[in-house]
Design a protein around this motif. Structure first.
Motif, short mmCIF file in Angstrom:
data_model
loop_
_atom_site.label_atom_id
_atom_site.label_comp_id
_atom_site.label_asym_id
_atom_site.label_seq_id
_atom_site.Cartn_x
_atom_site.Cartn_y
_atom_site.Cartn_z
N VAL A 115 0.88 -1.17 0.00
CA VAL A 115 0.00 0.00 0.00
C VAL A 115 0.92 1.21 0.00
CG1 VAL A 115 -1.77 1.30 1.24
CG2 VAL A 115 -1.82 -1.21 1.27
N LEU A 116 0.83 2.02 -1.05
CA LEU A 116 1.76 3.14 -1.24
C LEU A 116 1.16 4.44 -0.73
CD1 LEU A 116 3.04 2.29 -4.84
CD2 LEU A 116 4.02 1.59 -2.65
N GLY A 117 2.01 5.27 -0.13
CA GLY A 117 1.60 6.59 0.30
C GLY A 117 1.71 7.59 -0.84
N PRO A 118 1.35 8.85 -0.60
CA PRO A 118 1.41 9.88 -1.66
C PRO A 118 2.81 10.06 -2.23
CG PRO A 118 0.14 10.66 0.23
CD PRO A 118 0.79 9.38 0.66
N ASP A 353 15.53 11.85 -15.86
CA ASP A 353 14.20 11.93 -15.25
C ASP A 353 14.11 11.25 -13.89
OD1 ASP A 353 14.32 9.31 -16.08
OD2 ASP A 353 12.72 9.47 -17.56
N GLY A 354 15.05 10.35 -13.58
CA GLY A 354 15.03 9.71 -12.27
C GLY A 354 15.20 10.69 -11.13
N ARG A 359 6.38 8.36 -8.71
CA ARG A 359 5.15 7.66 -9.05
C ARG A 359 3.95 8.43 -8.54
NH1 ARG A 359 4.80 1.42 -7.41
NH2 ARG A 359 6.55 1.41 -8.88
N ARG A 360 2.94 8.53 -9.39
CA ARG A 360 1.66 9.21 -9.09
C ARG A 360 1.85 10.69 -8.77
NH1 ARG A 360 1.29 4.19 -6.59
NH2 ARG A 360 -0.34 2.83 -7.41
N GLU A 361 2.88 11.30 -9.33
CA GLU A 361 3.11 12.74 -9.12
C GLU A 361 3.34 13.39 -10.47
OE1 GLU A 361 5.77 14.58 -5.85
OE2 GLU A 361 7.03 14.55 -7.63
N ASP A 362 2.71 14.54 -10.69
CA ASP A 362 2.89 15.27 -11.93
C ASP A 362 4.34 15.72 -12.07
OD1 ASP A 362 1.01 16.81 -14.11
OD2 ASP A 362 2.81 17.97 -13.62
N PRO A 395 14.62 10.31 -2.51
CA PRO A 395 14.13 9.77 -1.23
C PRO A 395 15.29 9.15 -0.44
CG PRO A 395 12.79 9.01 -3.08
CD PRO A 395 13.99 9.67 -3.67
N PRO A 396 15.25 9.20 0.88
CA PRO A 396 16.33 8.63 1.70
C PRO A 396 16.60 7.17 1.40
CG PRO A 396 14.84 9.94 3.06
CD PRO A 396 14.20 9.83 1.71
N GLU A 397 15.53 6.42 1.06
CA GLU A 397 15.71 5.00 0.80
C GLU A 397 16.13 4.72 -0.63
OE1 GLU A 397 11.42 5.97 -0.15
OE2 GLU A 397 12.94 6.56 1.32
N GLY A 398 16.29 5.77 -1.46
CA GLY A 398 16.70 5.60 -2.84
C GLY A 398 15.53 5.71 -3.80
N ALA A 399 15.83 6.03 -5.05
CA ALA A 399 14.79 6.21 -6.07
C ALA A 399 14.55 4.91 -6.82
CB ALA A 399 15.19 7.32 -7.04
N ARG A 400 13.43 4.84 -7.53
CA ARG A 400 13.07 3.65 -8.30
C ARG A 400 13.68 3.68 -9.69
NH1 ARG A 400 9.11 1.08 -5.53
NH2 ARG A 400 7.96 2.30 -3.99
N ASP A 401 14.33 4.76 -10.05
CA ASP A 401 14.97 4.87 -11.36
C ASP A 401 16.35 5.49 -11.17
OD1 ASP A 401 15.42 4.80 -14.05
OD2 ASP A 401 14.01 6.40 -14.57
N ASP A 402 17.26 5.19 -12.10
CA ASP A 402 18.58 5.81 -12.03
C ASP A 402 18.46 7.33 -12.11
OD1 ASP A 402 19.38 3.20 -12.14
OD2 ASP A 402 20.95 3.55 -13.62
#
Length: 410
Positions: A115-118, A353-354, A359-362, A395-402
């Motif tokens: 379950v993902l947050g904003p 773009d990373g 995700r889910r943000e303009d 993000p502190p935990e790292g991004a989902r893309d390079d």
């Protein structure tokens, strides 16, 4: 149902068919539905607020028990990737609540979902379980021997599937290591652009399968006090994307040294991309910086726009020369090119773009965040500025893309 009727989602959750539990990222029970309590034989007060494996540890009498280890690995994968993980059939014995020390052989088919947050981070885990013990243990009459054989075969195949998934994950992890090493070897750690101050940063995506094809390049240009700065992005992941990245980067370096301007360099690169497998929809932006005339000429092939931070603090996106990705030109017409002047002390930033997309943000939200960070830290030296931007945007935990970033002090 009336438009203004409110749905009681708590009641819906409790009424869900099948066993469903909500776990925090620390694997603590946040809620369980009625079916979970009924099938597990537990009371709500015995579960909520307690760690999953305190409530359901492995059977200490079974030296080969692996249910807890497999379930933990699945849940951690969901936390890391933000994606659903469907597990193979598991044997996971359960201690009888009314007979402490007595364990019952049980079989389960679990599915774990995020379950993902904003902000795109995992805030809860949905742990859905279907008990298949009755199916596995079904015996009766003259079919009992056949049922036992079927049970053993089903369990064996489930274990084989689990082992195969483990091997695949390890193979992908090795591929990531090779791709990362290749990527690091092809991307210069310390840019050499005459005496001009520049900083580069590259941050790989989080997760074993997410090595991408982001790249950057800085090159001294022939004639005058000029420098070419470029970034690009190849679609896809893994070793193939890293190899395509290396080909495109090398081709653009060579083209920039002989091209009359950045648009011509991208024209050449686009024609080359048409014959490179895996270069479909690749993007790039290149800038030619002339320190004698204090101008930047730029051209973009489907890539996010460079940012010019003027010495006054005004932040300007260079978006007046954007065309489709490298291999997408329907005709041989020249790519567009634009020119802008700068004052001493200005800063130019190129990125992939990373750095800005979530995700889910303009995307405009990410661009505004980048502009704000560059403006606030504009007086820092390029190395400090680059580090500050990464801290502000990733993000502190790292991004989902390079994410690649190049900062040049003009």
């Amino acid at each position: 149902m009336a438009d203004d009727a409110e749905i009681d989602y708590a009641a819906v959750f409790q009424a869900l068919p099948g066993m469903v539990a909500l776990l925090t990222p620390d694997l603590v029970y946040a809620d369980v539905n009625e079916e979970f309590l009924r099938m597990s034989g537990r009371k709500r007060e015995d579960m909520l607020g307690r760690h999953l494996f305190d409530v359901f540890p492995d059977n200490p009498n079974d030296g080969g028990a692996s249910g807890m280890r497999n379930l933990k690995a699945s849940l951690l994968r969901v936390l890391t990737t933000g994606e659903r993980d469907t597990m193979a059939l598991q044997r996971y014995d359960v201690e009888l609540p009314d007979r402490p020390g007595h364990w019952e052989e049980r079989y389960w088919s679990p599915v774990n979902e995020p379950v993902l947050g904003p902000d795109g981070k995992v805030v809860l885990l949905v742990h859905r379980v279907e008990e298949v013990t009755e199916l596995i243990r079904a015996r009766g009459g003259t079919d009992s021997d056949r049922a036992r054989v079927l049970e053993a075969e089903l369990y064996r195949r489930a274990r084989e599937l689990q082992e195969l998934n483990d091997r695949l994950r390890k193979a992908h992890a090795r591929e990531r290591e090779v791709a990362s090493a290749l990527q690091e070897a092809m991307l210069p750690a310390r840019p050499q652009v005459a005496d001009h101050r520049a900083a580069v940063r590259y941050r790989p995506a989080v997760g074993a399968l997410n090595v991408c094809g982001d790249w950057y390049d800085l090159v001294d240009l022939v004639g005058g006090n000029r420098v070419g700065v470029s970034v690009g992005d190849v679609v896809g992941h893994g070793l193939e994307a890293a190899c395509v990245m290396g080909q495109l980067r090398s081709a653009l370096t060579a083209a920039s040294r002989v091209a009359a301007g950045p648009a011509e360099a991208l024209d050449v690169l686009g024609r080359y991309a048409h014959v490179v497998d895996g270069a479909e929809s690749a993007t790039a932006v290149t800038t030619f910086i002339d320190f004698d005339t204090r101008t930047v000429r730029y051209s973009s092939a489907g890539h996010p726009p460079p940012v010019l931070v003027h010495a006054s603090g005004r932040v300007e996106f260079l978006d007046r020369a954007t065309d489709p990705p490298l291999d997408a030109h329907p005709d041989p017409r020249p790519r567009r090119e634009a020119r802008i002047e700068f004052d001493d002390g200005a800063t130019l930033a190129l990125y992939t773009d990373g750095l800005i997309e979530r995700r889910r943000e303009d995307i405009d939200v990410g661009l505004a965040r980048l502009a704000d960070s560059l403006g606030r830290h504009r007086k820092s030296d390029p190395e400090t500025l680059a580090d500050s931007v990464l801290r502000d945007l990733l993000p502190p935990e790292g991004a989902r893309d390079d994410a690649a970033l190049v900062v040049v002090r003009l």
